[in-house]
Design a protein around this motif. Structure first.
Motif, PDB file in Angstrom:
ATOM      1  N   VAL A  25       0.915  -1.273   0.067  1.00  0.00           N
ATOM      2  CA  VAL A  25       0.170   0.166   0.184  1.00  0.00           C
ATOM      3  C   VAL A  25       0.905   1.143  -0.022  1.00  0.00           C
ATOM      4  N   GLN A  26       0.748   2.045  -1.004  1.00  0.00           N
ATOM      5  CA  GLN A  26       1.473   3.345  -1.105  1.00  0.00           C
ATOM      6  C   GLN A  26       0.459   4.457  -0.822  1.00  0.00           C
ATOM      7  N   LEU A  27       1.192   5.512   0.363  1.00  0.00           N
ATOM      8  CA  LEU A  27       0.663   6.742   0.362  1.00  0.00           C
ATOM      9  C   LEU A  27       1.174   7.547  -0.624  1.00  0.00           C
ATOM     10  N   THR A  28       0.274   8.350  -1.327  1.00  0.00           N
ATOM     11  CA  THR A  28       0.565   9.048  -2.497  1.00  0.00           C
ATOM     12  C   THR A  28       0.572  10.355  -2.372  1.00  0.00           C
ATOM     13  N   ALA A  29       0.033  11.002  -1.122  1.00  0.00           N
ATOM     14  CA  ALA A  29      -0.188  12.332  -0.862  1.00  0.00           C
ATOM     15  C   ALA A  29      -0.696  12.667   0.372  1.00  0.00           C
ATOM     16  N   HIS A  30      -0.619  13.786   1.221  1.00  0.00           N
ATOM     17  CA  HIS A  30      -1.392  13.856   2.244  1.00  0.00           C
ATOM     18  C   HIS A  30      -2.971  14.008   2.220  1.00  0.00           C
ATOM     19  N   GLY A  31      -3.648  13.430   2.916  1.00  0.00           N
ATOM     20  CA  GLY A  31      -5.129  13.289   2.682  1.00  0.00           C
ATOM     21  C   GLY A  31      -5.863  12.315   3.131  1.00  0.00           C
ATOM     22  N   GLY A  32      -7.111  11.992   2.702  1.00  0.00           N
ATOM     23  CA  GLY A  32      -8.093  10.930   3.171  1.00  0.00           C
ATOM     24  C   GLY A  32      -7.653   9.565   3.079  1.00  0.00           C
ATOM     25  N   ARG A  59       8.533  11.908   1.238  1.00  0.00           N
ATOM     26  CA  ARG A  59       8.697  11.590  -0.125  1.00  0.00           C
ATOM     27  C   ARG A  59       7.785  10.570  -0.754  1.00  0.00           C
ATOM     28  N   PHE A  60       6.773  10.967  -1.660  1.00  0.00           N
ATOM     29  CA  PHE A  60       6.022  10.172  -2.179  1.00  0.00           C
ATOM     30  C   PHE A  60       6.257   9.469  -3.444  1.00  0.00           C
ATOM     31  N   PRO A  61       5.686   8.152  -3.696  1.00  0.00           N
ATOM     32  CA  PRO A  61       5.026   7.386  -2.653  1.00  0.00           C
ATOM     33  C   PRO A  61       5.734   6.694  -1.689  1.00  0.00           C
ATOM     34  N   ARG A  62       5.163   6.777  -0.609  1.00  0.00           N
ATOM     35  CA  ARG A  62       5.858   6.151   0.813  1.00  0.00           C
ATOM     36  C   ARG A  62       4.897   5.152   1.323  1.00  0.00           C
ATOM     37  N   ILE A  63       5.605   3.949   1.523  1.00  0.00           N
ATOM     38  CA  ILE A  63       4.865   2.716   2.015  1.00  0.00           C
ATOM     39  C   ILE A  63       5.137   3.015   3.662  1.00  0.00           C
ATOM     40  N   GLN A  64       4.102   3.105   4.313  1.00  0.00           N
ATOM     41  CA  GLN A  64       3.814   3.393   5.595  1.00  0.00           C
ATOM     42  C   GLN A  64       4.165   2.080   6.306  1.00  0.00           C
ATOM     43  N   GLY A  65       3.725   2.088   7.661  1.00  0.00           N
ATOM     44  CA  GLY A  65       3.780   0.854   8.679  1.00  0.00           C
ATOM     45  C   GLY A  65       4.948   0.866   9.543  1.00  0.00           C
ATOM     46  N   ILE A  66       4.850   1.184  10.816  1.00  0.00           N
ATOM     47  CA  ILE A  66       5.832   1.356  11.879  1.00  0.00           C
ATOM     48  C   ILE A  66       6.169   0.042  12.614  1.00  0.00           C
ATOM     49  N   ASP A  67       5.108  -0.821  12.499  1.00  0.00           N
ATOM     50  CA  ASP A  67       5.052  -1.955  13.302  1.00  0.00           C
ATOM     51  C   ASP A  67       5.352  -3.162  12.244  1.00  0.00           C
ATOM     52  N   GLU A 104      22.078  11.426  12.240  1.00  0.00           N
ATOM     53  CA  GLU A 104      21.989  12.546  13.295  1.00  0.00           C
ATOM     54  C   GLU A 104      20.988  12.948  14.118  1.00  0.00           C
ATOM     55  N   THR A 105      19.668  12.702  13.337  1.00  0.00           N
ATOM     56  CA  THR A 105      18.259  12.588  13.938  1.00  0.00           C
ATOM     57  C   THR A 105      17.804  11.405  13.532  1.00  0.00           C
ATOM     58  N   PRO A 106      17.193  10.709  14.615  1.00  0.00           N
ATOM     59  CA  PRO A 106      16.385   9.658  14.348  1.00  0.00           C
ATOM     60  C   PRO A 106      15.343   9.566  13.135  1.00  0.00           C
ATOM     61  N   TRP A 107      15.376   8.616  12.513  1.00  0.00           N
ATOM     62  CA  TRP A 107      14.073   8.430  11.546  1.00  0.00           C
ATOM     63  C   TRP A 107      13.144   7.557  12.089  1.00  0.00           C
ATOM     64  N   PHE A 108      11.802   7.475  11.553  1.00  0.00           N
ATOM     65  CA  PHE A 108      10.877   6.462  11.993  1.00  0.00           C
ATOM     66  C   PHE A 108      10.557   5.604  10.866  1.00  0.00           C
ATOM     67  N   PHE A 109      10.302   4.069  11.066  1.00  0.00           N
ATOM     68  CA  PHE A 109       9.992   3.130  10.060  1.00  0.00           C
ATOM     69  C   PHE A 109       8.695   3.422   9.754  1.00  0.00           C
ATOM     70  N   GLY A 110       8.632   3.514   8.431  1.00  0.00           N
ATOM     71  CA  GLY A 110       7.336   3.859   7.556  1.00  0.00           C
ATOM     72  C   GLY A 110       6.919   5.293   7.520  1.00  0.00           C
ATOM     73  N   SER A 111       7.925   6.287   7.770  1.00  0.00           N
ATOM     74  CA  SER A 111       7.687   7.738   7.725  1.00  0.00           C
ATOM     75  C   SER A 111       8.822   8.373   7.036  1.00  0.00           C
ATOM     76  N   GLU A 112      10.045   8.359   7.557  1.00  0.00           N
ATOM     77  CA  GLU A 112      11.227   8.684   6.709  1.00  0.00           C
ATOM     78  C   GLU A 112      11.505   7.812   5.700  1.00  0.00           C
ATOM     79  N   CYS A 113      11.358   6.680   5.937  1.00  0.00           N
ATOM     80  CA  CYS A 113      11.877   5.518   4.955  1.00  0.00           C
ATOM     81  C   CYS A 113      10.452   4.620   4.986  1.00  0.00           C
TER      82      CYS A 113
END
Length: 349
Positions: free
Chosen positions: A9-16, A75-83, A119-128
Protein backbone atom coordinates in the motif's frame (compact mmCIF):
# COMPACT_ATOMS: atom_id res chain seq x y z
CA UNK A 1 12.90 -17.30 -4.28
CA UNK A 2 12.45 -13.57 -3.78
CA UNK A 3 10.11 -12.04 -6.41
CA UNK A 4 11.02 -8.91 -8.33
CA UNK A 5 7.73 -7.23 -7.44
CA UNK A 6 5.53 -7.26 -4.36
CA UNK A 7 2.12 -6.25 -3.02
CA UNK A 8 1.91 -3.15 -0.89
CA UNK A 9 0.00 0.00 0.00
CA UNK A 10 1.51 3.31 -1.10
CA UNK A 11 0.74 6.69 0.41
CA UNK A 12 0.61 9.03 -2.58
CA UNK A 13 -0.08 12.38 -0.87
CA UNK A 14 -1.39 13.88 2.36
CA UNK A 15 -5.13 13.42 2.58
CA UNK A 16 -7.97 11.00 3.27
CA UNK A 17 -8.08 7.22 2.79
CA UNK A 18 -8.27 7.72 -0.96
CA UNK A 19 -4.55 8.57 -1.08
CA UNK A 20 -3.70 5.02 0.05
CA UNK A 21 -3.23 2.99 -3.14
CA UNK A 22 -2.97 -0.81 -3.13
CA UNK A 23 -0.36 -1.84 -5.71
CA UNK A 24 0.59 -5.41 -6.62
CA UNK A 25 3.56 -4.39 -8.80
CA UNK A 26 5.88 -2.50 -6.45
CA UNK A 27 9.56 -3.30 -7.03
CA UNK A 28 10.87 -5.49 -4.21
CA UNK A 29 13.55 -3.60 -2.26
CA UNK A 30 17.16 -4.79 -2.14
CA UNK A 31 19.01 -4.63 1.20
CA UNK A 32 21.77 -2.02 1.33
CA UNK A 33 25.12 -2.75 2.98
CA UNK A 34 24.49 -3.42 6.66
CA UNK A 35 20.77 -4.02 6.10
CA UNK A 36 18.43 -6.99 5.90
CA UNK A 37 15.45 -7.83 3.71
CA UNK A 38 12.40 -8.92 5.72
CA UNK A 39 9.39 -10.80 4.42
CA UNK A 40 6.62 -9.12 6.41
CA UNK A 41 4.12 -11.39 8.13
CA UNK A 42 1.98 -8.75 9.83
CA UNK A 43 1.92 -5.02 10.47
CA UNK A 44 0.17 -3.04 13.19
CA UNK A 45 -2.02 0.01 12.61
CA UNK A 46 -1.13 3.09 14.68
CA UNK A 47 -2.15 6.70 15.24
CA UNK A 48 1.06 7.75 13.56
CA UNK A 49 0.00 6.15 10.26
CA UNK A 50 -3.13 8.27 10.15
CA UNK A 51 -1.43 11.38 11.55
CA UNK A 52 1.25 11.16 8.87
CA UNK A 53 -1.30 10.56 6.13
CA UNK A 54 -3.38 13.63 7.02
CA UNK A 55 -0.35 15.81 7.82
CA UNK A 56 -1.26 16.20 11.52
CA UNK A 57 2.39 16.60 12.58
CA UNK A 58 2.66 19.85 10.66
CA UNK A 59 2.59 22.97 12.81
CA UNK A 60 1.40 24.93 9.81
CA UNK A 61 -0.99 23.65 7.16
CA UNK A 62 -1.33 19.92 6.58
CA UNK A 63 0.66 20.04 3.34
CA UNK A 64 3.61 21.82 4.92
CA UNK A 65 7.19 20.61 4.74
CA UNK A 66 7.20 19.57 8.40
CA UNK A 67 4.36 17.02 8.25
CA UNK A 68 6.33 14.01 9.49
CA UNK A 69 7.76 12.66 12.74
CA UNK A 70 11.17 14.18 12.03
CA UNK A 71 9.75 17.48 10.80
CA UNK A 72 10.88 16.87 7.21
CA UNK A 73 8.80 16.63 4.02
CA UNK A 74 7.74 13.13 3.06
CA UNK A 75 8.76 11.61 -0.24
CA UNK A 76 5.83 10.14 -2.15
CA UNK A 77 4.94 7.45 -2.78
CA UNK A 78 5.74 6.19 0.70
CA UNK A 79 5.03 2.75 2.12
CA UNK A 80 3.90 3.38 5.68
CA UNK A 81 3.72 0.93 8.59
CA UNK A 82 5.82 1.41 11.74
CA UNK A 83 5.03 -2.03 13.21
CA UNK A 84 6.58 -5.07 11.53
CA UNK A 85 6.99 -8.73 12.35
CA UNK A 86 8.53 -10.97 9.74
CA UNK A 87 11.41 -13.16 8.68
CA UNK A 88 14.82 -12.18 7.32
CA UNK A 89 15.11 -13.61 3.80
CA UNK A 90 18.25 -11.85 2.52
CA UNK A 91 21.09 -9.71 3.85
CA UNK A 92 23.23 -6.91 2.50
CA UNK A 93 27.01 -6.94 2.49
CA UNK A 94 28.54 -6.89 5.94
CA UNK A 95 25.65 -8.80 7.55
CA UNK A 96 26.14 -12.39 8.69
CA UNK A 97 24.21 -14.68 6.27
CA UNK A 98 23.39 -16.86 9.28
CA UNK A 99 20.71 -14.28 10.12
CA UNK A 100 18.64 -15.46 7.14
CA UNK A 101 15.65 -17.28 8.56
CA UNK A 102 15.43 -15.29 11.81
CA UNK A 103 12.00 -14.09 12.88
CA UNK A 104 12.36 -10.45 13.87
CA UNK A 105 10.61 -7.38 15.18
CA UNK A 106 11.64 -4.05 13.68
CA UNK A 107 12.64 -1.33 16.13
CA UNK A 108 10.48 1.66 15.12
CA UNK A 109 13.03 4.36 15.95
CA UNK A 110 15.94 4.19 13.51
CA UNK A 111 19.45 5.49 14.11
CA UNK A 112 20.91 3.96 10.94
CA UNK A 113 19.71 3.86 7.32
CA UNK A 114 21.44 2.88 4.08
CA UNK A 115 24.64 2.22 5.97
CA UNK A 116 24.74 5.73 7.44
CA UNK A 117 24.38 6.81 11.06
CA UNK A 118 21.56 9.34 11.33
CA UNK A 119 22.10 12.60 13.20
CA UNK A 120 18.37 12.78 13.93
CA UNK A 121 16.44 9.51 14.27
CA UNK A 122 14.07 8.42 11.54
CA UNK A 123 10.91 6.43 12.03
CA UNK A 124 10.08 3.26 10.17
CA UNK A 125 7.32 3.90 7.63
CA UNK A 126 7.72 7.68 7.80
CA UNK A 127 11.14 8.88 6.70
CA UNK A 128 11.71 5.54 4.95
CA UNK A 129 9.45 2.75 3.67
CA UNK A 130 7.89 0.50 6.28
CA UNK A 131 5.74 -2.56 6.83
CA UNK A 132 2.65 -2.12 4.64
CA UNK A 133 4.13 -4.36 1.94
CA UNK A 134 5.25 -7.94 1.50
CA UNK A 135 8.94 -7.03 1.86
CA UNK A 136 10.84 -4.29 3.62
CA UNK A 137 14.43 -3.42 4.45
CA UNK A 138 16.00 -2.05 7.60
CA UNK A 139 19.47 -1.76 9.11
CA UNK A 140 20.41 -5.11 10.67
CA UNK A 141 20.85 -3.49 14.11
CA UNK A 142 17.17 -2.53 14.09
CA UNK A 143 15.91 -6.05 13.23
CA UNK A 144 15.66 -7.73 16.63
CA UNK A 145 15.41 -11.54 16.76
CA UNK A 146 12.40 -12.67 18.76
CA UNK A 147 11.90 -16.20 20.08
CA UNK A 148 8.25 -16.69 20.91
CA UNK A 149 5.32 -19.02 20.29
CA UNK A 150 3.14 -15.98 19.51
CA UNK A 151 1.92 -15.54 15.93
CA UNK A 152 3.19 -12.85 13.58
CA UNK A 153 -0.11 -11.01 14.04
CA UNK A 154 0.27 -11.05 17.82
CA UNK A 155 3.91 -9.98 17.69
CA UNK A 156 3.13 -7.15 15.25
CA UNK A 157 0.93 -5.59 17.92
CA UNK A 158 3.98 -4.80 20.08
CA UNK A 159 6.71 -2.64 18.46
CA UNK A 160 5.41 0.93 18.27
CA UNK A 161 2.83 1.01 21.06
CA UNK A 162 4.75 -1.01 23.60
CA UNK A 163 8.12 0.60 22.93
CA UNK A 164 6.49 4.04 23.20
CA UNK A 165 4.94 3.06 26.52
CA UNK A 166 8.15 1.48 27.82
CA UNK A 167 10.10 4.58 26.76
CA UNK A 168 7.71 6.81 28.73
CA UNK A 169 8.01 4.66 31.84
CA UNK A 170 11.80 4.53 31.44
CA UNK A 171 12.11 8.31 31.09
CA UNK A 172 9.83 8.89 34.09
CA UNK A 173 11.71 6.25 36.14
CA UNK A 174 8.51 4.44 37.13
CA UNK A 175 9.05 1.95 39.95
CA UNK A 176 7.07 -0.14 42.43
CA UNK A 177 6.89 2.90 44.71
CA UNK A 178 4.82 4.93 42.25
CA UNK A 179 1.16 5.67 41.75
CA UNK A 180 0.67 6.34 38.05
CA UNK A 181 -2.21 7.82 36.02
CA UNK A 182 -2.53 6.81 32.34
CA UNK A 183 -4.75 8.76 29.95
CA UNK A 184 -6.11 7.24 26.73
CA UNK A 185 -5.65 3.90 28.46
CA UNK A 186 -7.68 1.68 26.11
CA UNK A 187 -5.57 2.49 23.03
CA UNK A 188 -2.48 0.63 21.92
CA UNK A 189 0.02 2.73 23.89
CA UNK A 190 -2.25 3.15 26.90
CA UNK A 191 -3.06 -0.54 27.29
CA UNK A 192 0.63 -1.32 26.83
CA UNK A 193 1.53 1.20 29.53
CA UNK A 194 -0.86 -0.49 31.96
CA UNK A 195 0.81 -3.87 31.47
CA UNK A 196 4.32 -2.46 31.63
CA UNK A 197 3.60 -0.39 34.73
CA UNK A 198 2.02 -3.39 36.46
CA UNK A 199 5.13 -5.41 35.54
CA UNK A 200 7.16 -2.77 37.39
CA UNK A 201 4.93 -3.09 40.45
CA UNK A 202 3.34 0.37 40.20
CA UNK A 203 -0.21 1.23 41.26
CA UNK A 204 -2.12 2.09 38.09
CA UNK A 205 -5.08 4.43 37.52
CA UNK A 206 -6.48 4.39 33.98
CA UNK A 207 -8.73 6.86 32.16
CA UNK A 208 -11.04 5.42 29.50
CA UNK A 209 -14.68 5.10 28.43
CA UNK A 210 -17.06 3.05 30.62
CA UNK A 211 -17.27 0.39 27.90
CA UNK A 212 -13.55 -0.38 28.27
CA UNK A 213 -13.31 -0.24 32.07
CA UNK A 214 -13.62 -3.99 32.67
CA UNK A 215 -10.98 -4.88 30.10
CA UNK A 216 -8.49 -2.43 31.63
CA UNK A 217 -9.07 -3.80 35.12
CA UNK A 218 -8.41 -7.25 33.68
CA UNK A 219 -5.05 -5.93 32.44
CA UNK A 220 -4.16 -4.92 35.99
CA UNK A 221 -5.44 -1.35 36.42
CA UNK A 222 -6.22 -0.75 40.11
CA UNK A 223 -8.71 2.03 39.38
CA UNK A 224 -10.51 3.30 36.28
CA UNK A 225 -11.79 6.84 35.71
CA UNK A 226 -14.21 7.96 33.01
CA UNK A 227 -12.99 10.41 30.40
CA UNK A 228 -15.39 13.09 31.68
CA UNK A 229 -14.37 12.65 35.32
CA UNK A 230 -12.50 15.50 36.98
CA UNK A 231 -9.33 13.75 38.19
CA UNK A 232 -8.85 16.31 40.95
CA UNK A 233 -12.36 15.73 42.29
CA UNK A 234 -11.94 11.94 42.18
CA UNK A 235 -8.30 11.57 43.23
CA UNK A 236 -7.48 14.82 44.99
CA UNK A 237 -4.62 17.24 44.43
CA UNK A 238 -1.06 15.99 44.84
CA UNK A 239 -2.23 12.38 44.64
CA UNK A 240 -0.10 10.67 41.96
CA UNK A 241 3.61 10.40 41.28
CA UNK A 242 3.55 10.03 37.49
CA UNK A 243 1.20 10.97 34.66
CA UNK A 244 1.56 9.13 31.36
CA UNK A 245 -0.39 11.28 28.92
CA UNK A 246 -1.52 10.37 25.41
CA UNK A 247 -4.45 12.80 25.23
CA UNK A 248 -3.58 16.42 26.29
CA UNK A 249 -6.55 18.65 25.32
CA UNK A 250 -8.72 20.90 27.53
CA UNK A 251 -8.36 18.84 30.75
CA UNK A 252 -4.57 19.00 30.62
CA UNK A 253 -4.06 21.48 33.52
CA UNK A 254 -5.86 19.08 35.87
CA UNK A 255 -3.19 16.47 35.18
CA UNK A 256 -0.59 18.76 36.71
CA UNK A 257 -2.83 19.52 39.67
CA UNK A 258 -2.96 15.84 40.69
CA UNK A 259 0.81 15.41 40.47
CA UNK A 260 2.64 15.42 43.79
CA UNK A 261 5.60 17.75 44.33
CA UNK A 262 8.55 16.35 42.36
CA UNK A 263 6.06 14.47 40.18
CA UNK A 264 6.89 13.40 36.64
CA UNK A 265 4.81 14.01 33.51
CA UNK A 266 5.54 12.00 30.35
CA UNK A 267 3.76 12.67 27.06
CA UNK A 268 3.72 10.92 23.68
CA UNK A 269 0.37 11.92 22.20
CA UNK A 270 -2.25 14.64 22.00
CA UNK A 271 -5.38 13.05 20.53
CA UNK A 272 -7.67 15.53 22.35
CA UNK A 273 -5.73 18.54 21.08
CA UNK A 274 -2.06 19.61 21.07
CA UNK A 275 -2.50 23.17 22.36
CA UNK A 276 -2.87 23.37 26.14
CA UNK A 277 -2.83 26.05 28.86
CA UNK A 278 0.12 25.92 31.25
CA UNK A 279 0.30 27.89 34.48
CA UNK A 280 4.08 27.98 34.80
CA UNK A 281 3.76 28.48 38.55
CA UNK A 282 2.39 24.93 38.86
CA UNK A 283 5.45 23.66 37.04
CA UNK A 284 8.10 25.39 39.11
CA UNK A 285 6.43 25.61 42.51
CA UNK A 286 5.82 21.84 42.53
CA UNK A 287 9.27 21.06 41.05
CA UNK A 288 7.69 18.96 38.31
CA UNK A 289 9.66 17.18 35.59
CA UNK A 290 8.33 17.03 32.02
CA UNK A 291 9.37 14.37 29.50
CA UNK A 292 8.54 14.57 25.82
CA UNK A 293 8.91 11.01 24.52
CA UNK A 294 9.45 10.22 20.86
CA UNK A 295 12.96 8.85 20.14
CA UNK A 296 13.57 5.61 22.03
CA UNK A 297 16.28 5.38 24.65
CA UNK A 298 18.93 2.84 23.68
CA UNK A 299 17.86 0.07 26.04
CA UNK A 300 14.10 0.30 25.51
CA UNK A 301 13.46 -2.01 22.55
CA UNK A 302 15.79 -4.73 23.76
CA UNK A 303 14.02 -4.66 27.13
CA UNK A 304 10.68 -4.93 25.35
CA UNK A 305 11.75 -8.01 23.40
CA UNK A 306 12.97 -9.56 26.66
CA UNK A 307 9.55 -8.96 28.25
CA UNK A 308 7.80 -10.50 25.24
CA UNK A 309 9.99 -13.58 25.24
CA UNK A 310 9.49 -13.99 28.98
CA UNK A 311 5.70 -13.81 28.68
CA UNK A 312 5.58 -10.86 31.07
CA UNK A 313 3.28 -8.89 28.73
CA UNK A 314 0.59 -10.16 26.41
CA UNK A 315 -0.60 -9.08 22.97
CA UNK A 316 -3.97 -7.37 22.69
CA UNK A 317 -5.24 -7.81 19.14
CA UNK A 318 -8.72 -6.32 18.78
CA UNK A 319 -9.16 -7.07 15.07
CA UNK A 320 -7.24 -8.28 12.02
CA UNK A 321 -7.62 -7.11 8.41
CA UNK A 322 -6.01 -8.02 5.11
CA UNK A 323 -3.45 -5.54 3.81
CA UNK A 324 -5.70 -4.44 0.94
CA UNK A 325 -8.38 -3.47 3.48
CA UNK A 326 -6.19 -0.87 5.16
CA UNK A 327 -8.73 1.96 4.74
CA UNK A 328 -11.36 -0.07 6.60
CA UNK A 329 -8.82 -0.99 9.28
CA UNK A 330 -7.97 2.68 9.85
CA UNK A 331 -11.67 3.54 10.03
CA UNK A 332 -12.18 0.95 12.77
CA UNK A 333 -9.01 2.18 14.47
CA UNK A 334 -10.34 5.74 14.66
CA UNK A 335 -13.60 4.61 16.27
CA UNK A 336 -11.68 3.59 19.42
CA UNK A 337 -14.44 1.18 20.47
CA UNK A 338 -11.97 -1.52 21.48
CA UNK A 339 -8.98 -2.27 23.68
CA UNK A 340 -5.59 -3.00 22.12
CA UNK A 341 -4.39 -3.02 18.53
CA UNK A 342 -5.65 -3.38 14.96
CA UNK A 343 -3.28 -5.52 12.87
CA UNK A 344 -2.91 -6.04 9.12
CA UNK A 345 -2.11 -9.52 7.89
CA UNK A 346 0.48 -9.05 5.14
CA UNK A 347 1.79 -12.53 4.30
CA UNK A 348 -0.31 -14.68 1.98
CA UNK A 349 -1.73 -17.90 3.41
Amino acid sequence: MIPQTMRGVQLTAHGGPEVLIYNAQIPTPVPAPGAVLIKVGAAGVNNTDINTRVGWYSKGDNDADDASWAGQPLRFPRIQGIDACGQIVAVGTGVDPARIGERVLVEPCLYEHDGQTLETPWFFGSECDGAFAEYTTVAARHAHPVYSTLSDVELASFPCSYSTAENMLTRAKVSNRDRILITGASGGVGSAAIQLAVARGAEVIAITSPANAASLKALGADQVLRRDDDPVAVLGTNSVDVVVDLVAGPQWPRLLDILRPYGRYAVAGAVAGPIVALDVRTLYLKDLSFFGCTALDAEVFGNLVWLIEGGKIKPLVAATFDLRDIAKAQEVFKDKGYTGKIVLKVAKD
